[in-house]
Design an enzyme around this catalytic site. Structure first.
Site, short mmCIF file in Angstrom:
data_model
loop_
_atom_site.label_atom_id
_atom_site.label_comp_id
_atom_site.label_asym_id
_atom_site.label_seq_id
_atom_site.Cartn_x
_atom_site.Cartn_y
_atom_site.Cartn_z
N LYS A 39 15.42 -26.89 -26.70
CA LYS A 39 15.31 -25.53 -26.12
C LYS A 39 15.30 -25.63 -24.61
O LYS A 39 14.54 -26.43 -24.03
CB LYS A 39 14.03 -24.85 -26.60
CG LYS A 39 13.84 -23.46 -26.00
CD LYS A 39 12.68 -22.73 -26.64
CE LYS A 39 11.35 -22.92 -25.94
NZ LYS A 39 11.26 -22.31 -24.61
N ASP A 66 16.89 -20.17 -24.37
CA ASP A 66 15.78 -19.22 -24.48
C ASP A 66 15.67 -18.42 -23.18
O ASP A 66 14.77 -18.66 -22.37
CB ASP A 66 14.50 -20.02 -24.77
CG ASP A 66 13.26 -19.15 -24.89
OD1 ASP A 66 13.39 -17.94 -25.14
OD2 ASP A 66 12.15 -19.71 -24.74
N LYS A 68 15.90 -14.89 -23.21
CA LYS A 68 15.31 -13.58 -23.56
C LYS A 68 15.94 -12.44 -22.76
O LYS A 68 15.26 -11.73 -22.02
CB LYS A 68 13.80 -13.60 -23.32
CG LYS A 68 13.04 -14.67 -24.09
CD LYS A 68 11.53 -14.52 -23.91
CE LYS A 68 10.74 -15.57 -24.63
NZ LYS A 68 10.82 -16.93 -24.05
N ASP A 71 18.28 -5.99 -20.78
CA ASP A 71 18.95 -5.25 -19.71
C ASP A 71 19.78 -4.15 -20.38
O ASP A 71 19.68 -3.96 -21.59
CB ASP A 71 19.82 -6.22 -18.89
CG ASP A 71 19.95 -5.82 -17.43
OD1 ASP A 71 20.25 -4.62 -17.18
OD2 ASP A 71 19.77 -6.67 -16.55
N THR A 126 3.92 -13.34 -27.64
CA THR A 126 2.63 -13.71 -28.22
C THR A 126 1.54 -13.82 -27.15
O THR A 126 0.37 -13.91 -27.47
CB THR A 126 2.72 -15.03 -29.01
OG1 THR A 126 3.31 -16.00 -28.17
CG2 THR A 126 3.53 -14.87 -30.27
N ARG A 217 5.15 -30.06 -25.57
CA ARG A 217 4.39 -31.21 -25.07
C ARG A 217 3.97 -32.23 -26.12
O ARG A 217 3.90 -33.42 -25.78
CB ARG A 217 3.18 -30.68 -24.28
CG ARG A 217 3.60 -30.06 -22.96
CD ARG A 217 2.58 -29.12 -22.40
NE ARG A 217 2.51 -27.88 -23.19
CZ ARG A 217 1.71 -26.86 -22.89
NH1 ARG A 217 0.91 -26.94 -21.85
NH2 ARG A 217 1.70 -25.78 -23.64
O1 C5P Z 1 4.48 -27.47 -25.01
P1 C5P Z 1 4.41 -26.38 -26.04
O2 C5P Z 1 4.59 -26.88 -27.46
O3 C5P Z 1 3.22 -25.48 -25.88
O4 C5P Z 1 5.72 -25.51 -25.72
C1 C5P Z 1 6.03 -24.36 -26.44
C2 C5P Z 1 7.28 -23.74 -25.94
O5 C5P Z 1 7.49 -22.52 -26.64
C3 C5P Z 1 7.30 -23.39 -24.47
O6 C5P Z 1 8.66 -23.51 -24.01
C4 C5P Z 1 6.85 -21.97 -24.44
O7 C5P Z 1 7.34 -21.27 -23.32
C5 C5P Z 1 7.51 -21.44 -25.71
N1 C5P Z 1 6.87 -20.27 -26.27
C6 C5P Z 1 5.54 -20.23 -26.63
N2 C5P Z 1 5.01 -19.10 -27.16
C7 C5P Z 1 5.79 -18.02 -27.32
C8 C5P Z 1 7.12 -18.04 -26.97
C9 C5P Z 1 7.63 -19.20 -26.44
O8 C5P Z 1 4.85 -21.21 -26.51
N3 C5P Z 1 5.27 -16.95 -27.87
#
Ligand code: C5P
Length: 241
Positions: A39, A66, A68, A71, A126, A217
């Site tokens: 992503k 991603d 989003k 517009d 979220t 992560r």
């Molecule tokens: O490192 P981590 O597993 O927290 O990364 C989650 C990814 O999913 C990040 O790119 C974050 O921006 C994205 N994301 C999220 N929650 C959402 C939408 C997207 O954590 N509701």
């Protein structure tokens, strides 16, 4: 879909949340397109543009762009066409852009040659809580708004939604197996939550009805990212029959 495989490819989408392309490409070199998808989000895309997307696609990865989009319909249609031109596997828009915007996004893909990317929508971020949502004029609560915007998304012919794994069961009950559900907020047992709240493990998310899991992560911060992916795949296999 849920406990059945969404398609033959890997369920995990690794979030490459890096400020520069070189770091993202270096991480991708430690991964394997047979084990994960990738992503790319707004930070990396804004800093280094589409070239990093082309590079990762050329290396055989399915890329979820991603960005989003939200517009006017004509602008979103153009952005969606441009994203498809990069060869991405999946892209997204905000469902709150409304019926004509969603329809324009879908139509933009309909006329293109080759395999169309999956087109999904964000319902309610979220990160938003009830009070914050109310400030924007939405008084019915998060769950109701998620269901309303998911219904609109699917009615407009899109493929699915981004949702929290906690929302997935209600979406499966209401809309069945068809929508593609993509869920972030995943933490393998024992891994650091970081800034995520209300996380689920990979197997819990799949059992809840998710098709694709966005994991950042826990993979990119691991000493051995491929081993971290293998552990997630093993966990998921408990939920896939
Ligand atoms: O490192 P981590 O597993 O927290 O990364 C989650 C990814 O999913 C990040 O790119 C974050 O921006 C994205 N994301 C999220 N929650 C959402 C939408 C997207 O954590 N509701």
């Amino acid at each position: 879909m849920g406990v059945l495989a969404a398609d033959a490819g890997p369920r995990v989408i690794v979030a490459l949340d890096y400020p520069r392309a070189a770091q993202a490409v270096a991480m991708a070199e430690r991964l394997d397109p047979r084990r994960c998808r990738l992503k790319i989000g707004k930070e990396l895309f804004t800093a280094d543009g589409p070239e990093v997307v082309r590079t990762l696609v050329a290396r055989g990865f399915d890329v979820f762009l991603d960005l989003k989009f939200h517009d006017i319909p004509n602008t979103v249609a153009g952005a969606v066409r441009a994203a498809a031109g990069l060869g991405v596997w999946m892209l997204n828009v905000h469902a709150s852009g409304g019926r004509r915007m969603l329809g324009a996004a879908r139509e933009a893909l309909a006329g293109l040659p080759g395999r169309s990317p999956l087109l999904i929508a964000v319902t309610v971020l979220t990160s938003m809580e009830e009070a914050e949502l109310r400030e924007t004029g939405v008084t019915g609560g998060v769950d109701e708004q998620v269901l309303r915007l998911a219904a609109l998304t699917l009615d407009c012919g899109l493929d699915g939604v981004v949702c929290s794994a906690r929302e997935a069961p209600a979406l499966r009950v209401r809309f069945g197996a068809r929508p593609v559900l993509v869920t972030p907020g995943i933490r393998p047992a024992g891994s650091a939550p970081g800034d995520q709240r209300r996380t689920l493990t990979p197997s819990q998310a799949i059992a809840a009805g998710a098709d694709h899991l966005v994991v950042g992560r826990p993979v990119t911060g691991a000493a051995d990212p491929l081993a971290a992916l293998a552990a997630i795949a093993a966990d998921i296999s408990h939920s896939i029959r």
